[in-house]
Design a protein around this motif. Structure first.
Motif, short mmCIF file in Angstrom:
data_model
loop_
_atom_site.label_atom_id
_atom_site.label_comp_id
_atom_site.label_asym_id
_atom_site.label_seq_id
_atom_site.Cartn_x
_atom_site.Cartn_y
_atom_site.Cartn_z
N VAL A 1 42.21 32.59 33.82
CA VAL A 1 43.37 33.03 34.61
C VAL A 1 43.05 34.39 35.25
CG1 VAL A 1 45.79 33.78 34.48
CG2 VAL A 1 45.04 31.74 33.22
N LEU A 2 42.45 35.27 34.46
CA LEU A 2 42.14 36.62 34.97
C LEU A 2 41.06 36.58 36.05
CD1 LEU A 2 42.21 38.69 31.64
CD2 LEU A 2 44.04 38.40 33.31
N LEU A 3 40.06 35.73 35.84
CA LEU A 3 38.99 35.61 36.85
C LEU A 3 39.58 35.20 38.19
CD1 LEU A 3 36.18 33.79 34.80
CD2 LEU A 3 36.00 36.04 35.84
N ASN A 4 40.54 34.28 38.15
CA ASN A 4 41.16 33.80 39.39
C ASN A 4 42.14 34.80 39.97
OD1 ASN A 4 39.83 31.34 39.71
ND2 ASN A 4 41.05 30.41 38.10
N ALA A 5 42.87 35.50 39.10
CA ALA A 5 43.89 36.44 39.58
C ALA A 5 43.28 37.74 40.10
CB ALA A 5 44.88 36.74 38.46
N PHE A 6 42.14 38.11 39.56
CA PHE A 6 41.52 39.39 39.97
C PHE A 6 40.06 39.18 40.39
CE2 PHE A 6 44.80 40.22 36.81
CZ PHE A 6 45.60 41.14 37.48
N PRO A 7 39.87 38.38 41.46
CA PRO A 7 38.50 38.09 41.88
C PRO A 7 37.76 39.37 42.26
CG PRO A 7 40.07 37.34 43.56
CD PRO A 7 40.87 37.80 42.38
N GLY A 8 36.55 39.49 41.77
CA GLY A 8 35.76 40.69 42.11
C GLY A 8 36.11 41.90 41.25
N GLU A 9 37.27 41.86 40.62
CA GLU A 9 37.66 43.00 39.79
C GLU A 9 37.42 42.71 38.31
OE1 GLU A 9 41.22 45.74 40.55
OE2 GLU A 9 41.81 43.81 41.41
N PHE A 10 37.79 41.47 37.92
CA PHE A 10 37.60 41.08 36.52
C PHE A 10 36.38 40.18 36.44
CE2 PHE A 10 38.07 38.33 32.89
CZ PHE A 10 38.39 39.23 31.89
N VAL A 11 35.45 40.54 35.59
CA VAL A 11 34.25 39.72 35.43
C VAL A 11 33.93 39.58 33.96
CG1 VAL A 11 32.93 39.91 37.58
CG2 VAL A 11 33.01 41.84 36.01
N GLY A 12 33.59 38.36 33.56
CA GLY A 12 33.27 38.14 32.15
C GLY A 12 31.77 38.32 31.92
N ARG A 13 31.42 38.47 30.66
CA ARG A 13 30.01 38.67 30.31
C ARG A 13 29.16 37.47 30.68
NH1 ARG A 13 28.18 39.99 24.16
NH2 ARG A 13 27.79 37.79 23.83
N TYR A 14 29.68 36.29 30.40
CA TYR A 14 28.90 35.09 30.70
C TYR A 14 28.56 35.03 32.19
CZ TYR A 14 26.94 30.48 30.69
OH TYR A 14 26.06 29.44 30.84
N SER A 15 29.59 35.32 33.03
CA SER A 15 29.38 35.27 34.47
C SER A 15 28.35 36.30 34.91
CB SER A 15 30.67 35.57 35.22
OG SER A 15 31.63 34.62 34.90
N LEU A 16 28.45 37.50 34.37
CA LEU A 16 27.52 38.54 34.79
C LEU A 16 26.08 38.19 34.40
CD1 LEU A 16 29.45 41.84 34.01
CD2 LEU A 16 28.89 40.90 36.25
N VAL A 17 25.93 37.59 33.22
CA VAL A 17 24.59 37.22 32.77
C VAL A 17 24.06 36.05 33.59
CG1 VAL A 17 23.29 36.22 30.85
CG2 VAL A 17 24.84 38.13 30.43
N SER A 18 24.92 35.04 33.79
CA SER A 18 24.42 33.78 34.35
C SER A 18 24.54 33.70 35.87
CB SER A 18 25.18 32.60 33.74
OG SER A 18 25.05 32.63 32.35
N PHE A 19 25.53 34.39 36.43
CA PHE A 19 25.79 34.21 37.87
C PHE A 19 25.60 35.49 38.67
CE2 PHE A 19 28.88 31.18 35.76
CZ PHE A 19 27.97 30.13 35.77
N SER A 20 25.01 36.51 38.08
CA SER A 20 24.74 37.73 38.85
C SER A 20 23.38 38.26 38.42
CB SER A 20 25.81 38.78 38.59
OG SER A 20 25.47 39.59 37.48
N ARG A 21 22.94 39.30 39.10
CA ARG A 21 21.67 39.92 38.72
C ARG A 21 21.90 41.37 38.26
NH1 ARG A 21 17.83 40.65 42.20
NH2 ARG A 21 19.04 40.52 44.09
N VAL A 22 23.15 41.68 37.87
CA VAL A 22 23.37 43.04 37.36
C VAL A 22 22.54 43.17 36.07
CG1 VAL A 22 25.75 43.04 38.24
CG2 VAL A 22 25.36 42.77 35.80
N PRO A 23 22.02 44.34 35.81
CA PRO A 23 21.16 44.49 34.63
C PRO A 23 21.86 43.98 33.36
CG PRO A 23 21.09 46.46 35.98
CD PRO A 23 22.15 45.59 36.56
N TYR A 24 21.07 43.32 32.51
CA TYR A 24 21.64 42.75 31.27
C TYR A 24 22.39 43.82 30.46
CZ TYR A 24 18.73 38.47 31.67
OH TYR A 24 18.15 37.29 32.05
#
Ligand code: FAD
Length: 456
Positions: A386-409
């Protein structure tokens, strides 16, 4: 500053990382001698010809994209858009991985990928792969290698060059480094082993379970998972403790194994016709977390991939992390400077991130085998969505950052701790995820998460 000279270099280990690294080095103009212990998997059958797969996600795909190989790889990949939980009783539960289906991980055959990378390395015209060449020793003064030629039985010296150790978690190059007085490190064996089993394709190559999911049977101290293959089959992996009441040691007869699967994984059992034969004939794998440093000796030798930082497989990131190593090293080579400068900068950039994904992978083991089946965990996942959808770009989960981004681990790890706290706080007292207090959520996100993200 000029780039390092275009020396011929030696890469030890033509696995996933060594093969990709050779492509990157060749593109920078370095002739590469690539030494591999195994026979050529493109000509001889290794691993009994079984189909073993792994999950490739954003970091790994980015690394392939840089050398023009992503599109071809994706043609052979099966998108997995979420986890399909198989509880002990009751209906299956589906947990999407991302905010929508565009965020998915991909199941890809390990053997296909490795062969594809070796062929692409050779196609550069700069990489010479020699098989059945087992490296046993390094002279860090000259870079000379002692090599057992398993084809002829002879032992010889490979000329001294800059050496890249990509020879996996039991790396001979790392073992040589460990003998040096400045090396410190740990190797933690997981108390669990793993066994690969196969769910064959159904009639006409059909998938016998949902194709676009990573299937998980979480059972507390043990679990089964399954990933889809291109041919309609699934590769299952059973993770069990080595010892104890339910363990590889206790499942020692066809009868106990059968009864165990009947009780724990009846739906999977019905789909694995050769369960007993496969279980008792296939090897049981072990898993280790390797942390150590330094990864390099001056500008002479550098470890990458599992040789530097083997991790347990529960975040699906070992290869992704190793592929990211290649991207980082390549960028440093592009900046110029000598080998030593490049290797020093590489270790400084990668070590903290490798340690972070190592720790997250162990934590994810608990989440997968235990929490994924827990209704409270599932509820928190629903709130997170719900939060991912309500706050796109603002709220990010750990799984998403690890799997769907290249921000440092390391950053993903820190953000994950903050978001977990926010989700836990917002979930308190709730019975329906849709009822989450979005005003309060905005306050928490903007007071805790946003400043942190801005700072980094
Ligand atoms: P390896 O793949 O181990 O390759 C090392 C190579 O070096 C091999 O070819 C070996 O034969 C060769 N070699 C070894 N010793 C010598 C020597 N002395 N001389 C010459 N050659 C030598 N990662 C993911 O990203 N996603 C996943 O879904 C995933 N799932 C996994 C599931 C399991 C069960 C396991 C165990 C691991 C999983 N991983 C996954 C991790 C991934 O497999 C590794 O991180 C990856 O294979 C590392 O690549 P590498 O090239 O560093 O090492």
């Amino acid at each position: 500053m000029s780039e390092p000279r275009k020396d011929t270099v030696t890469v030890v280990g033509a696995g996933l990382v060594g093969s990709l690294l050779s492509i990157y080095l060749a593109r920078r103009g370095h002739p590469v001698e690539l030494l591999e212990r195994r026979p050529d998997m493109r000509r001889e059958t290794v691993d009994g010809g079984r189909s073993i797969n792994l999950a490739i996600s954003t970091r790994g795909l980015h690394a392939l994209r840089q050398v023009g190989l992503e599109d071809e790889a994706l043609k052979h990949a099966i998108p997995m858009r979420g986890r399909m939980i198989h509880p002990p009783q009751g209906a299956l539960v589906y947990q999407p991985y991302g905010k929508d289906d565009s965020q998915h991980i991909n199941s890809l055959s390990r053997a296909w990928l490795n062969a594809f990378l070796m062929t692409a390395a050779e196609a550069t015209g700069q990489v010479n792969i020699r098989f059945k060449q087992r490296v046993t020793q390094v002279d860090f003064g000259s870079g000379a290698l002692t090599v057992h030629d398993d084809a002829t039985g002879q032992v010889r010296q490979e000329p001294g060059r800059v050496v890249f150790g990509t020879d996996g978690s039991a790396s001979a190059i790392r073992q040589a480094l460990e003998q040096r007085p400045d090396f410190t490190g740990t190797q933690e064996q997981l108390g669990h082993g793993y066994k690969e089993l196969t769910i064959p394709a159904g009639p006409g190559g059909t998938f016998q379970m949902e194709k676009h999911a990573l299937h998980i049977w979480p059972r507390g101290t043990f679990m089964l998972i399954a990933l889809p293959n291109e041919d309609g089959s699934f590769t299952c992996t059973l993770f069990l403790p080595w010892q104890g009441p339910v363990s590889f040691a206790s499942l020692d007869t066809p009868e106990t194994l059968s009864a165990f699967f009947d009780a724990q994984f009846p739906d999977a059992k019905a789909l694995i016709p050769d369960l007993v034969e496969a279980f008792f004939s296939r090897p049981t794998g072990s898993m280790v977390t390797v942390k150590g440093a330094p990864w390099h000796v001056g500008g002479q030798t550098l470890l990458l991939g599992d040789a530097a930082h083997a991790i347990v497989p529960f975040f699906g990131q070992g290869m992704n992390c190793g592929f990211e190593d290649c991207v980082v090293l390549d960028a440093l080579l592009g900046q110029g400077g000598g080998w030593e400068q490049v290797f020093t900068a590489f270790e400084r950039l990668r070590k903290t991130n490798a340690d972070a994904i190592a720790d997250m992978a162990v934590e994810n083991f608990v989440e997968m085998r235990d929490s994924a089946g827990d209704p409270r965990f599932q509820f928190r996942k629903a709130v997170e969505k719900v939060l991912l959808n309500a706050f796109p770009g603002e709220f990010v989960g750990r799984y998403s950052l690890v799997s769907f981004s290249r921000v440092p681990y390391r950053l993903a790890y820190q953000v994950g701790a903050l978001t977990d706290g926010i989700v836990a706080e917002l979930s308190e007292g709730l019975t329906r995820a849709e009822d989450v207090d979005l005003k309060r959520a905005a306050e928490l996100i903007r007071s805790r998460l946003t400043p942190f993200m801005k700072e980094h």
